[in-house]
Each structure stands twice: as C-alpha cells, then as structure tokens.
Design a protein around this motif. Structure first.
Motif, mmCIF file in Angstrom:
data_model
loop_
_atom_site.group_PDB
_atom_site.id
_atom_site.type_symbol
_atom_site.label_atom_id
_atom_site.label_comp_id
_atom_site.label_asym_id
_atom_site.label_seq_id
_atom_site.Cartn_x
_atom_site.Cartn_y
_atom_site.Cartn_z
ATOM 1 N N HIS A 87 0.854 -1.200 0.000
ATOM 2 C CA HIS A 87 0.000 0.000 0.000
ATOM 3 C C HIS A 87 0.886 1.245 0.000
ATOM 4 O O HIS A 87 2.050 1.191 0.412
ATOM 5 N N ARG A 124 0.151 -7.058 -4.361
ATOM 6 C CA ARG A 124 -0.461 -7.986 -3.404
ATOM 7 C C ARG A 124 -0.715 -9.331 -4.053
ATOM 8 O O ARG A 124 -1.246 -9.401 -5.163
ATOM 9 N N GLY A 140 -10.280 3.565 1.501
ATOM 10 C CA GLY A 140 -10.209 3.422 2.945
ATOM 11 C C GLY A 140 -9.597 4.694 3.502
ATOM 12 O O GLY A 140 -8.773 5.326 2.842
ATOM 13 N N CYS A 141 -9.998 5.082 4.709
ATOM 14 C CA CYS A 141 -9.486 6.326 5.266
ATOM 15 C C CYS A 141 -9.735 6.379 6.767
ATOM 16 O O CYS A 141 -10.361 5.477 7.323
ATOM 17 N N GLY A 142 -9.272 7.449 7.393
ATOM 18 C CA GLY A 142 -9.537 7.608 8.807
ATOM 19 C C GLY A 142 -8.666 8.679 9.431
ATOM 20 O O GLY A 142 -7.897 9.363 8.743
ATOM 21 N N ALA A 171 -6.009 10.573 6.855
ATOM 22 C CA ALA A 171 -5.332 9.907 5.734
ATOM 23 C C ALA A 171 -6.343 9.083 4.958
ATOM 24 O O ALA A 171 -7.334 8.615 5.519
ATOM 25 N N PHE A 172 -6.094 8.965 3.665
ATOM 26 C CA PHE A 172 -6.931 8.058 2.864
ATOM 27 C C PHE A 172 -6.044 7.310 1.890
ATOM 28 O O PHE A 172 -4.926 7.733 1.591
HETATM 29 N N1 PHE Z 1 -3.663 1.475 3.198
HETATM 30 C C1 PHE Z 1 -5.077 1.161 3.207
HETATM 31 C C2 PHE Z 1 -5.310 0.019 2.167
HETATM 32 O O1 PHE Z 1 -4.488 -0.197 1.332
HETATM 33 C C3 PHE Z 1 -5.939 2.332 2.835
HETATM 34 C C4 PHE Z 1 -5.847 3.438 3.835
HETATM 35 C C5 PHE Z 1 -4.934 4.471 3.697
HETATM 36 C C6 PHE Z 1 -6.702 3.437 4.923
HETATM 37 C C7 PHE Z 1 -4.880 5.487 4.632
HETATM 38 C C8 PHE Z 1 -6.647 4.439 5.862
HETATM 39 C C9 PHE Z 1 -5.741 5.459 5.711
HETATM 40 O O2 PHE Z 1 -6.316 -0.655 2.186
#
Ligand code: PHE
Length: 378
Positions: free
Chosen positions: A111, A135, A222-224, A243-244
C-alpha cells in the motif's frame, strides 16, 4: 502432519507457502517485470488521467497546498510497509501468502501507506503519494497482483480546530469526509455515497467510502483519522491528521467502462489509442470479445495449500491469458482428505486462442501445480 514452519520477516509461514525456489523471495518474473512500468505517470493512460483529475481537485480546493509524490520506489522495508504504520506483528497481511518479499526485511509495498511515516517525518503536512502496489491474490476481472493507489495525508494544528468547538479527532473526521465526498462528486458527478465503519491499524476511527454505481455499492477507498502514535513519532505530537488510500484501477474501471483489469497493462493500440490526456470518463469501446475457454482441474490439497499460491503458479504459466480462477467444488472424504476443483477461464483480451495453445497451457499448469504445490491431481 504439521507443515514445517520457517520464520520470514518476523512471521511464521509454512515452508510450502514459498512458491519460488529461493525460500526468502516469493516474487515471480511476471511481477518483477512490472516494476518501473509506472502506468500512473502516463498522461494518456486511464490511470494517469485519473491521477491528474484527482490532482486537479486538490489543487483547486486546497490552493496547491498538497505536495505530490509519484516516483517513490515500490521496494520498501518491512519496517516502512508494516511497522511504521502500526500493523501488528501477527497481522495476516505480513504473511508470505499475501505480500511479495524480496528478502525477510524487504517487500514490494502493498500500500502507499508505506510512505506516510517517512514523509511526515520530513515535515510535510499535506501530501499525495501515487504508486504501484503489489499484493498476492486470487484471479478475476477486478483483481490483479499489481495495481495503483493514491494516498492522501493532511495534518492539522490545534489552532485549526480550537475555534470549532470540536475536539481534534472529530474535526479531522468531518473534514476528511467533506474532502472525499467532494472528490467523489468531482469524479462521478452526483452519486449516492455511504460511509462504512471499518478497521485499519493506522487510523482510528476508520471508514470506507462506497458509491452506488450501476446498481452496486462499490468500495472505492479506505481512510480515517491517523493514529496518534504515528504523529508522535514524526514530530507531530500536538497535531491531528487524516489519511486516505484509494485504488485507482477500481475507480478507472467505472469511470472509463473498462471491463477487465488486465486491460490496463495492454500495449495493444486498440486499447491505448482510445484515451486522451485530460479526458476523464471517455467510455472504452471493447474492440472485440474473444471467447473464453474453460478448463477444470481437481486435486487433493495439503495443509499448506492456498488459493493465492495456486493463482501465482497459473499466472506464471498463462500470464494475462488467464481471466479467472474459481473454486467450483470442495469436499472432504471420510479419511479427512480435502479435494478442490478449480475452473480456469482462459481468454485473451487481444486475440482468439487456439485449442492447441490452451491445451499446452493447461498441461503445464497441471504439471506445475502438482510439482510446486505438492498436491495430488485426481
Ligand atoms: N492502506 C489502506 C489500504 O491499502 C488504505 C488506507 C490508507 C486506509 C490510509 C486508511 C488510511 O487498504
């Protein structure tokens, strides 16, 4: 019998999970050859066009505040990919079954979050990171072992939220959702969206954004709110961040009507000539649909069998000629032996395959599945 275990990158793995001859490297040539292709840096490629459209959104709405990285090396340390973003030592994503390891300390990033900690430590507070990620996975029209992600990170200081009457976390979560809903509208126009609560080791709270498209809810990112520990380690103790990470292929398949994820890697002019710099959402016209050919194979599995390993072997032989691998039968007999039957769909995106060619592929697949995965063909 218990499969023999070896320790790799701090995790216990079954020796048999390692498909390649070198026991500490599970990267086949089909993957190595993708390094450096950088589809996301091609302005006429759907992935590059989408990246640029997202850049436009951030430039317009945040006055060019976001610094962009799109040329960071995909070979990273286990520390960067996992430890620095607080992935627990026993998390499945660390296994040789899920991640490509160059050696026990080095992986192909799974990621773009692998770059968060380092860039934060360098003092950046608003940035976007785009890159190829890797992956190990099963095979179908929306999954490919190499794809592209864009990561966004935005840091706030106490003065940003103090006057809002909210605490830092609530403020960041709200700002994050507003930002990403705006991005979804920028890309898709008026769409229905929903937020799903989820879990990531590096954010709390964590969310997924889904959009309703062609009668389906589609997970797009995805984020948070970034875990405080990550901020603390990067010299941001008093700050809060969001972050996302979004998957570019997912979005591009929808926006450009691209039916199969393998097409992004095609150099066939009938694909590449359909897209133009700056033109988001041109609808791809399939040049032809060549017929698929299905082959079934059944075998008795052993304790270390995994579908990801099977798919890697098949891809190693058939490359992008394999479209889908599906488990169609699964039973355990009285002696406790388990049999799987897989259906392999072969189909080229570019031409018709001959019977001879497919029979050859299937023969090789049977041979190598048997010898590399130690299963017993039926
Ligand atoms: N790294 C997570 C993924 O690959 C995505 C993500 C990034 C989630 C940053 C939250 C914050 O699924």
């Amino acid at each position: 019998t218990v499969a023999s275990l070896v320790e790799r990158g701090g995790v216990q793995i079954a020796r048999d999970d390692v498909v390649r001859d070198e026991p500490t490297n599970n990267i086949p040539d089909t993957i190595f050859t993708k390094l450096g292709m950088q589809l996301h840096r091609r302005n006429q490629h759907p992935i590059g066009i989408l990246k640029n459209a997202i850049y436009d959104y951030f430039d317009t709405n945040y006055e060019n505040k976001f610094v962009k990285f799109d040329d960071l090396c995909p070979i990273v340390s286990v520390k960067e990919n996992f430890d620095d973003v607080l992935v627990p030592p026993d998390h499945v994503s660390r296994s040789y079954n899920d991640t490509y390891y160059i050696d026990p300390q080095t992986v192909l990033r799974c990621h773009t979050s692998a770059h968060q900690a380092e860039i934060l430590s360098r003092g950046h507070r608003h940035f976007l990171v785009t890159g190829d990620v890797y992956r190990r996975d099963s095979i179908d029209s929306t999954h490919y072992p190499v794809f592209h992600q864009m990561e966004g990170v935005c840091v706030f200081s106490p003065e940003d939220w103090e006057s809002s009457g909210k605490d830092g976390t609530a403020y960041a979560a709200e700002d994050l959702k507003k930002c990403l809903e705006g991005l979804a509208r920028h890309l898709f126009g008026a769409v229905e969206m929903r937020w799903i609560d989820t879990y990531f080791p590096f954010t709390d709270p964590s969310f997924e954004l889904e959009i309703y498209f062609k009668e389906k809810w589609l997970e797009v990112l995805g984020c948070g709110v970034t875990e405080q520990e990550i901020l603390k380690r990067s010299g941001n103790s008093d700050n809060v961040a969001w972050a996302f990470g979004l998957g570019l292929e997912r979005l591009a398949m929808v926006l450009f009507d691209i039916p199969d994820i393998r097409l992004f890697w095609s150099s066939d002019e009938r694909f590449t000539s359909q897209f133009w710099e700056g033109q988001l959402g041109i609808k791809f016209k399939a040049f032809s649909k060549y017929p698929p050919c299905y082959k079934d194979m059944s075998f008795w599995i052993n304790e270390s069998f995994t579908e990801n390993n099977l798919c890697e072997v098949i891809r190693g032989i058939a490359g992008d000629l394999v479209e889908e691998v599906t488990l169609i039968d699964n039973f355990t007999n009285k002696k406790g032996m388990t049999s799987h039957c897989y259906r392999i769909a072969y189909r080229s995106m570019e031409r018709s395959l001959t019977d001879d060619e497919i029979n050859d592929l299937q023969w090789n697949v049977r041979e190598q599945v048997q010898s590399k995965l130690n299963v017993v063909l039926r």
